[in-house]
Design a protein around this motif. Sequence first.
Motif, PDB file in Angstrom:
ATOM      1  N   GLY A 101      32.026   3.697  44.992  1.00 32.23           N
ATOM      2  CA  GLY A 101      31.219   4.873  45.259  1.00 32.23           C
ATOM      3  C   GLY A 101      30.252   4.628  46.401  1.00 32.23           C
ATOM      4  O   GLY A 101      30.435   3.735  47.231  1.00 32.23           O
ATOM      5  N   GLU A 102      29.196   5.427  46.468  1.00 33.82           N
ATOM      6  CA  GLU A 102      28.206   5.315  47.540  1.00 33.82           C
ATOM      7  C   GLU A 102      27.499   3.963  47.485  1.00 33.82           C
ATOM      8  O   GLU A 102      26.913   3.608  46.471  1.00 33.82           O
ATOM      9  N   PRO A 103      27.549   3.177  48.564  1.00 31.41           N
ATOM     10  CA  PRO A 103      26.870   1.871  48.537  1.00 31.41           C
ATOM     11  C   PRO A 103      25.356   2.037  48.538  1.00 31.41           C
ATOM     12  O   PRO A 103      24.826   3.010  49.082  1.00 31.41           O
ATOM     13  N   PHE A 104      24.670   1.088  47.929  1.00 26.79           N
ATOM     14  CA  PHE A 104      23.212   1.123  47.920  1.00 26.79           C
ATOM     15  C   PHE A 104      22.677   0.709  49.286  1.00 26.79           C
ATOM     16  O   PHE A 104      23.332  -0.009  50.041  1.00 26.79           O
ATOM     17  N   ARG A 105      21.475   1.161  49.592  1.00 27.26           N
ATOM     18  CA  ARG A 105      20.786   0.798  50.828  1.00 27.26           C
ATOM     19  C   ARG A 105      19.365   0.402  50.470  1.00 27.26           C
ATOM     20  O   ARG A 105      18.666   1.134  49.774  1.00 27.26           O
ATOM     21  N   VAL A 106      18.967  -0.762  50.930  1.00 27.14           N
ATOM     22  CA  VAL A 106      17.653  -1.308  50.579  1.00 27.14           C
ATOM     23  C   VAL A 106      16.630  -0.920  51.639  1.00 27.14           C
ATOM     24  O   VAL A 106      16.941  -0.781  52.823  1.00 27.14           O
ATOM     25  N   ARG A 107      15.382  -0.733  51.198  1.00 26.15           N
ATOM     26  CA  ARG A 107      14.247  -0.536  52.100  1.00 26.15           C
ATOM     27  C   ARG A 107      13.164  -1.521  51.687  1.00 26.15           C
ATOM     28  O   ARG A 107      13.057  -1.884  50.514  1.00 26.15           O
ATOM     29  N   ILE A 108      12.360  -1.958  52.644  1.00 28.66           N
ATOM     30  CA  ILE A 108      11.374  -3.010  52.365  1.00 28.66           C
ATOM     31  C   ILE A 108      10.034  -2.665  53.017  1.00 28.66           C
ATOM     32  O   ILE A 108       9.977  -2.317  54.197  1.00 28.66           O
ATOM     33  N   GLY A 109       8.975  -2.770  52.219  1.00 26.67           N
ATOM     34  CA  GLY A 109       7.619  -2.624  52.733  1.00 26.67           C
ATOM     35  C   GLY A 109       6.913  -3.960  52.717  1.00 26.67           C
ATOM     36  O   GLY A 109       7.019  -4.723  51.748  1.00 26.67           O
ATOM     37  N   VAL A 110       6.201  -4.273  53.781  1.00 26.58           N
ATOM     38  CA  VAL A 110       5.476  -5.541  53.913  1.00 26.58           C
ATOM     39  C   VAL A 110       4.053  -5.232  54.344  1.00 26.58           C
ATOM     40  O   VAL A 110       3.828  -4.356  55.185  1.00 26.58           O
ATOM     41  N   CYS A 111       3.089  -5.935  53.767  1.00 22.27           N
ATOM     42  CA  CYS A 111       1.695  -5.736  54.184  1.00 22.27           C
ATOM     43  C   CYS A 111       0.909  -7.030  54.000  1.00 22.27           C
ATOM     44  O   CYS A 111       1.036  -7.707  52.969  1.00 22.27           O
ATOM     45  N   SER A 112       0.106  -7.363  54.986  1.00 22.45           N
ATOM     46  CA  SER A 112      -0.765  -8.537  54.920  1.00 22.45           C
ATOM     47  C   SER A 112      -2.199  -8.103  54.667  1.00 22.45           C
ATOM     48  O   SER A 112      -2.665  -7.116  55.229  1.00 22.45           O
ATOM     49  N   GLY A 113      -2.888  -8.851  53.808  1.00 16.77           N
ATOM     50  CA  GLY A 113      -4.273  -8.540  53.487  1.00 16.77           C
ATOM     51  C   GLY A 113      -4.710  -9.305  52.254  1.00 16.77           C
ATOM     52  O   GLY A 113      -4.114 -10.322  51.888  1.00 16.77           O
ATOM     53  N   ALA A 114      -5.738  -8.806  51.588  1.00 15.18           N
ATOM     54  CA  ALA A 114      -6.233  -9.460  50.377  1.00 15.18           C
ATOM     55  C   ALA A 114      -5.241  -9.289  49.229  1.00 15.18           C
ATOM     56  O   ALA A 114      -4.701  -8.207  49.018  1.00 15.18           O
ATOM     57  N   LEU A 115      -5.026 -10.366  48.484  1.00  8.44           N
ATOM     58  CA  LEU A 115      -4.083 -10.348  47.368  1.00  8.44           C
ATOM     59  C   LEU A 115      -4.554 -11.342  46.318  1.00  8.44           C
ATOM     60  O   LEU A 115      -5.042 -12.423  46.647  1.00  8.44           O
ATOM     61  N   SER A 116      -4.450 -10.976  45.063  1.00  8.79           N
ATOM     62  CA  SER A 116      -4.779 -11.889  43.966  1.00  8.79           C
ATOM     63  C   SER A 116      -3.692 -11.791  42.915  1.00  8.79           C
ATOM     64  O   SER A 116      -2.912 -10.830  42.889  1.00  8.79           O
ATOM     65  N   GLY A 117      -3.629 -12.776  42.036  1.00  8.63           N
ATOM     66  CA  GLY A 117      -2.584 -12.772  41.013  1.00  8.63           C
ATOM     67  C   GLY A 117      -2.988 -13.572  39.798  1.00  8.63           C
ATOM     68  O   GLY A 117      -3.962 -14.327  39.819  1.00  8.63           O
ATOM     69  N   GLY A 118      -2.230 -13.392  38.715  1.00  4.67           N
ATOM     70  CA  GLY A 118      -2.497 -14.119  37.485  1.00  4.67           C
ATOM     71  C   GLY A 118      -1.593 -13.634  36.371  1.00  4.67           C
ATOM     72  O   GLY A 118      -0.860 -12.649  36.525  1.00  4.67           O
ATOM     73  N   THR A 119      -1.614 -14.319  35.262  1.00  3.48           N
ATOM     74  CA  THR A 119      -0.810 -13.926  34.107  1.00  3.48           C
ATOM     75  C   THR A 119      -1.543 -12.854  33.319  1.00  3.48           C
ATOM     76  O   THR A 119      -2.762 -12.892  33.168  1.00  3.48           O
ATOM     77  N   VAL A 120      -0.784 -11.886  32.823  1.00  3.52           N
ATOM     78  CA  VAL A 120      -1.345 -10.794  32.034  1.00  3.52           C
ATOM     79  C   VAL A 120      -0.540 -10.646  30.745  1.00  3.52           C
ATOM     80  O   VAL A 120       0.610 -11.072  30.658  1.00  3.52           O
ATOM     81  N   GLY A 121      -1.161 -10.054  29.731  1.00  2.85           N
ATOM     82  CA  GLY A 121      -0.479  -9.836  28.466  1.00  2.85           C
ATOM     83  C   GLY A 121      -0.822 -10.881  27.431  1.00  2.85           C
ATOM     84  O   GLY A 121      -1.505 -11.877  27.707  1.00  2.85           O
TER      85      GLY A 121
END
Length: 206
Positions: A101-121
């Motif tokens: 069927g119709e093949p998938f097409r990917v799109r990508i967004g990229v941004c540089s700036g402040a970022l933080s992370g950690g475990t949740v739950g």
Amino acid sequence: GAQHEPASATAGVADIYDFAAWSAGHLEQDVVFILNVILSTFDKGCAESAGAVQRAMTFGDSYVVCCGLLQPHAEHARDMMDFATWQLSASQELAAGIGSGEPFRVRIGVCSGALSGGTVGSAASQRYAVAGPALQGAVANAAACGPNAIVASTCRSAPPSGATSEEKESADAPTGPQAVAEQSASREEDDKEFFAVSPLWLTFVN
């Protein structure tokens, strides 16, 4: 759990362009199979990056990666764009070789700036998550992106206490794709490189 303080980093968000329409033309089990192949391929790419790019989380058909957060380094923006370019190429190869069927097409967004992370739950269901302007910008760029393309930008941090009016105006400047396109048009001669320190830039990769 692990917590990573706000840092200058780059976030990338990849998903399937017009996912609802694409998935409507496939059986549910085929959609799950194809998504698994795509995400597994992206996981392999992260592993082969030797820690330069890390998978942060997935939600729906979106695959979120970060660069420069877990292992801070100065070239996080360039490394992320290299990875996003690889993702686009790898996904096009996959689309040509799997499914019907119709093949998938990917799109990508990229941004540089402040970022933080950690475990949740809770302890029984902990997962790693990232947040911050860089992620918000990457999500917005992906949403504004066409098929088989990348939209990339930088985002600015909030002005410090006591900032001048010029600094506040600069910090308040819009950073979405439309703003990027408008600013890039006036900076075409001065800013030939996406990875210049301050300018915003709009990049499409076919």
